[in-house]
Design a protein around this motif. Structure first.
Motif, PDB file in Angstrom:
ATOM      1  N   ALA A  42      94.749  26.129 110.903  1.00 40.23           N
ATOM      2  CA  ALA A  42      94.768  26.209 109.441  1.00 40.23           C
ATOM      3  C   ALA A  42      96.031  25.587 108.860  1.00 40.23           C
ATOM      4  O   ALA A  42      95.973  24.815 107.895  1.00 40.23           O
ATOM      5  N   THR A  43      97.166  25.906 109.452  1.00 37.02           N
ATOM      6  CA  THR A  43      98.432  25.353 108.974  1.00 37.02           C
ATOM      7  C   THR A  43      98.445  23.835 109.097  1.00 37.02           C
ATOM      8  O   THR A  43      98.864  23.121 108.178  1.00 37.02           O
ATOM      9  N   ALA A  44      97.964  23.331 110.226  1.00 31.34           N
ATOM     10  CA  ALA A  44      97.912  21.878 110.427  1.00 31.34           C
ATOM     11  C   ALA A  44      96.956  21.220 109.433  1.00 31.34           C
ATOM     12  O   ALA A  44      97.244  20.135 108.904  1.00 31.34           O
ATOM     13  N   ALA A  49      96.135  17.839 104.750  1.00 30.98           N
ATOM     14  CA  ALA A  49      95.518  17.636 103.436  1.00 30.98           C
ATOM     15  C   ALA A  49      96.572  17.361 102.368  1.00 30.98           C
ATOM     16  O   ALA A  49      96.444  16.416 101.580  1.00 30.98           O
ATOM     17  N   LEU A  50      97.622  18.179 102.338  1.00 27.10           N
ATOM     18  CA  LEU A  50      98.668  17.972 101.328  1.00 27.10           C
ATOM     19  C   LEU A  50      99.387  16.647 101.536  1.00 27.10           C
ATOM     20  O   LEU A  50      99.687  15.938 100.562  1.00 27.10           O
ATOM     21  N   SER A  51      99.653  16.289 102.781  1.00 22.19           N
ATOM     22  CA  SER A  51     100.315  15.005 103.056  1.00 22.19           C
ATOM     23  C   SER A  51      99.481  13.835 102.556  1.00 22.19           C
ATOM     24  O   SER A  51     100.005  12.890 101.954  1.00 22.19           O
ATOM     25  N   GLU A  52      98.172  13.898 102.790  1.00 21.15           N
ATOM     26  CA  GLU A  52      97.280  12.823 102.337  1.00 21.15           C
ATOM     27  C   GLU A  52      97.232  12.758 100.812  1.00 21.15           C
ATOM     28  O   GLU A  52      97.301  11.671 100.223  1.00 21.15           O
ATOM     29  N   LEU A  53      97.112  13.916 100.164  1.00 19.77           N
ATOM     30  CA  LEU A  53      97.086  13.928  98.700  1.00 19.77           C
ATOM     31  C   LEU A  53      98.382  13.403  98.114  1.00 19.77           C
ATOM     32  O   LEU A  53      98.376  12.634  97.145  1.00 19.77           O
ATOM     33  N   VAL A  62     100.324  16.815  92.928  1.00 21.57           N
ATOM     34  CA  VAL A  62      99.883  17.734  93.976  1.00 21.57           C
ATOM     35  C   VAL A  62     100.516  19.110  93.769  1.00 21.57           C
ATOM     36  O   VAL A  62      99.851  20.139  93.932  1.00 21.57           O
ATOM     37  N   ALA A  63     101.781  19.139  93.375  1.00 23.13           N
ATOM     38  CA  ALA A  63     102.437  20.418  93.084  1.00 23.13           C
ATOM     39  C   ALA A  63     101.729  21.139  91.937  1.00 23.13           C
ATOM     40  O   ALA A  63     101.543  22.364  91.985  1.00 23.13           O
ATOM     41  N   GLU A  64     101.308  20.387  90.916  1.00 24.33           N
ATOM     42  CA  GLU A  64     100.575  20.995  89.799  1.00 24.33           C
ATOM     43  C   GLU A  64      99.239  21.557  90.269  1.00 24.33           C
ATOM     44  O   GLU A  64      98.835  22.641  89.853  1.00 24.33           O
TER      45      GLU A  64
END
Length: 85
Positions: A42-44, A49-53, A62-64
């Motif tokens: 899950a962490t990975a 996902a966040l890195s890609e976004l 992304v922070a918003e």
């Protein structure tokens, strides 16, 4: 600008989203079968996902989006009926 993922999407986009989700579920199941702890998976997955976004939209959009996650989680948007194995 980052897409609003909670907005209704057309049938073609919905099918593509379902296909992508199935690929991720398959990879998750394979990793779990190989003994990888589900919390690590899950962490990975969140990191990937966040890195890609971020690489696509930048850090601030992304922070918003992430700032709205608590209400989306509480409303059940990410709750799937899935048996844990």
């Amino acid at each position: 600008m980052l897409k609003n993922f909670s907005r209704p999407i057309d049938a073609g986009a919905a099918a593509e989203k379902q296909l992508a989700l199935q690929f991720l579920r398959d990879a998750w199941d394979e990793a779990a079968y190989e003994g990888v702890d589900p919390d690590c998976i899950a962490t990975a997955a969140i990191f990937a996902a966040l890195s890609e976004l971020i690489s696509t939209y930048g850090e601030e959009p992304v922070a918003e989006m992430c700032a709205r996650l608590p209400e989306r989680v509480r409303s059940g948007e990410f709750s799937l009926v899935r048996a844990r194995q």
